[in-house]
Design a protein around this motif. Sequence first.
Motif, PDB file in Angstrom:
ATOM      1  N   HIS B 354       0.828  -1.209   0.000  1.00 33.96           N
ATOM      2  CA  HIS B 354       0.000   0.000   0.000  1.00 33.96           C
ATOM      3  C   HIS B 354       0.859   1.253   0.000  1.00 33.96           C
ATOM      4  CE1 HIS B 354      -3.740  -2.133   0.448  1.00 33.96           C
ATOM      5  NE2 HIS B 354      -3.071  -2.959   1.218  1.00 33.96           N
ATOM      6  N   GLN B 356       0.857   5.696  -1.341  1.00 38.57           N
ATOM      7  CA  GLN B 356       0.104   6.840  -1.824  1.00 38.57           C
ATOM      8  C   GLN B 356       1.096   7.891  -2.339  1.00 38.57           C
ATOM      9  OE1 GLN B 356      -2.750   8.675   0.972  1.00 38.57           O
ATOM     10  NE2 GLN B 356      -4.176   8.121  -0.636  1.00 38.57           N
ATOM     11  N   LYS B 413      -1.286  -0.262   7.747  1.00 31.29           N
ATOM     12  CA  LYS B 413      -2.747  -0.071   7.724  1.00 31.29           C
ATOM     13  C   LYS B 413      -3.187   1.375   7.931  1.00 31.29           C
ATOM     14  CE  LYS B 413      -4.762  -4.546   8.484  1.00 31.29           C
ATOM     15  NZ  LYS B 413      -5.414  -5.482   9.377  1.00 31.29           N
ATOM     16  N   SER B 414      -2.259   2.308   7.788  1.00 34.01           N
ATOM     17  CA  SER B 414      -2.687   3.696   7.987  1.00 34.01           C
ATOM     18  C   SER B 414      -3.173   4.326   6.686  1.00 34.01           C
ATOM     19  CB  SER B 414      -1.540   4.527   8.570  1.00 34.01           C
ATOM     20  OG  SER B 414      -0.492   4.648   7.631  1.00 34.01           O
ATOM     21  N   LEU B 415      -2.802   3.729   5.540  1.00 35.23           N
ATOM     22  CA  LEU B 415      -3.284   4.274   4.269  1.00 35.23           C
ATOM     23  C   LEU B 415      -4.652   3.692   3.959  1.00 35.23           C
ATOM     24  CD1 LEU B 415       0.007   4.172   2.176  1.00 35.23           C
ATOM     25  CD2 LEU B 415      -1.043   6.139   3.279  1.00 35.23           C
ATOM     26  N   GLU B 416      -5.410   4.499   3.287  1.00 35.81           N
ATOM     27  CA  GLU B 416      -6.793   4.141   3.011  1.00 35.81           C
ATOM     28  C   GLU B 416      -6.906   2.885   2.131  1.00 35.81           C
ATOM     29  OE1 GLU B 416     -10.638   6.182   0.851  1.00 35.81           O
ATOM     30  OE2 GLU B 416      -8.733   7.266   0.960  1.00 35.81           O
ATOM     31  N   ARG B 417      -7.720   1.942   2.557  1.00 35.29           N
ATOM     32  CA  ARG B 417      -8.027   0.772   1.730  1.00 35.29           C
ATOM     33  C   ARG B 417      -9.402   0.992   1.140  1.00 35.29           C
ATOM     34  NH1 ARG B 417      -3.380   0.091   4.299  1.00 35.29           N
ATOM     35  NH2 ARG B 417      -2.652  -2.031   4.582  1.00 35.29           N
ATOM     36  N   THR B 418      -9.497   0.826  -0.158  1.00 34.24           N
ATOM     37  CA  THR B 418     -10.814   0.967  -0.753  1.00 34.24           C
ATOM     38  C   THR B 418     -11.119  -0.272  -1.557  1.00 34.24           C
ATOM     39  OG1 THR B 418      -9.694   2.234  -2.450  1.00 34.24           O
ATOM     40  CG2 THR B 418     -11.022   3.474  -0.897  1.00 34.24           C
ATOM     41  N   ALA B 422      -7.941   1.738  -5.894  1.00 34.53           N
ATOM     42  CA  ALA B 422      -7.464   2.529  -4.764  1.00 34.53           C
ATOM     43  C   ALA B 422      -7.103   3.928  -5.231  1.00 34.53           C
ATOM     44  CB  ALA B 422      -6.244   1.863  -4.154  1.00 34.53           C
TER      45      ALA B 422
END
Lengths: 143, 431
Positions: B354, B356, B413-418, B422
């Motif tokens: 993950h 960004q 797990k701090s970045l957004e999961r969509t 993503a």
Amino acid sequence: MWVKQISVFLENKSGRLAAVTRLLADHGFNIRALSIADTSDFGILRLIVNDPAHANRVLKEAGFTVSETEVLAVEVPDRPGGLARVLDLLHQAGINIEYLYAFVSKAGENALVLMKVEDLQRAVDVLSAQGITIQGHDVVHQI
Amino acid sequence: MIWDRTETLPREDMEQLQLSRLQTVVRRVYQKVPFYRERLQERGLKPAHIRSLADLTRLPFTTKDDLRVNYPYGLFAVPLEKLVRIHASSGTTGRPTVVGYTKKDLRTWSELVARVVVQAGTKPRDVVQICFSYGLFTGGFGLHYGLERVGATVVPASAGNTQRQLRLMQDFHTTVLVSTPTYAMYIAEVAQEMGLNPAQLGLRLGLFGSEPWSEGMRQELEATWGFKATDNYGMSELIGPGVSGECQMQNGLHISEDHFLPEIIDPETGEQLPPGEEGELVITTLTKEGLPLLRYRTRDLTALDYTPCPCGRTTVRMRRVTGRTDDMLIVRGVNVFPSQVEEVLMDIPGVGPHYQIIVDRQGYLDEFEVQVELAADYFTGKFRDLETLERTVKERLQTILQITPKVKLVEYKSLERTVGKAKRVIDKRRI
């Protein structure tokens, strides 16, 4: 002979340190000693708590990135030159210290300093031979 | 002034020229490029089937991915010994997009850039400072030879070292600036810090390209520098700069239609759209020898305007590019694909899948930050390990992207999961 330290990886953003300490408080853990090393982006929080194995599990379940490390708890006479003598001994033995931080409370008349070194056993041997007390986790975690 | 009379051909004559060149290029790629022969055969198409410009839509598209798959020389229509120059731009993954030029291609390129710089207002007496990097990137060399063709005095200053750029401007009495619009703003900022007024440096024209910019930015540039700021457009796959450019009217970019046959399509369906409608620009190169491309999908969004221009040119004008149909970012004039970042991160143990990308503009400089999650099982508790990891990520990204990124390790797990696609990119720049 050595004590378990918990390291937590933290992003440098407001509220993260509060989140860790709140979580530990909610589970009844007592923080005995702590230190933070940081850059502008991230930090590592190092903790000595009672029942480190349990605290480790609680933190992981809450999604924190955690690792466990063994460190030395060295008794240092609480007077000028107390720490200097200990560090001199380690230096003469060629033992490098990665980091160290101090306990808030005392063990009797002495201050207690936590040290991370590469070769724990050798450091213990060097210091013990000079009459310096190294505390085990049974004592440290109960202070 | 108009550089080439072809730019004023009546529509009918232009279309006649385009058709005959289209037929030639289709015949050539059919004979010389196995990739195109197969594509045409799949459609039951022979070069002789191209009888009018309307038949263009029967031809297959070419994409950047086709160039990547056929890396490096697979789509070239001439043997290597006929090539005299290679350029490259970043691809969507680790492989760059390679383009090759024959002697004739280089002559064509100079001619096309000459048109662009002349219609913007460059004169032979001008001293032109080129602040594009020279190298695999087509910007520097492309403008350089076109400007020499016109007879201007070229100062090949290349990119960077802003204080030196300003000294050169003063010492050589530069009158025309070639750069990205953001770099021009940055130079002005540095000038002001040095106690100089950019508007008093004597520059009268700016030739800007290689990144999208707005009308507001143009006004700011013109006010700051006291010159006329013009836009020009190109991409290495097509030839480099020289595909189109603004005339003095500053109202759309004239496409050199006798070399680049433009269409606008619906990027979803691939259907050709009528003039005036916005869609993806698709270009067929009509004269290139080294790397002729049929219906190349530029991924740039624009619209075509066939109404006559007061400047006297009859060539179609494309509106200033407003966006992309893919996720390509242009950072400090350099093309960056999120997939390149992803590929680098996947190869480094210690960082999670993950990530960004955050692009922002500080003052007039783009900042490119990659946030990536630290893998939970990689954390040793050692500070040095984290610093080493961060440095490794930064260095590998820099090697692939050719820009210096800022790297930030973030918590697992701090970045957004969509669900589904993503949101990998946050572009905070207001262009």
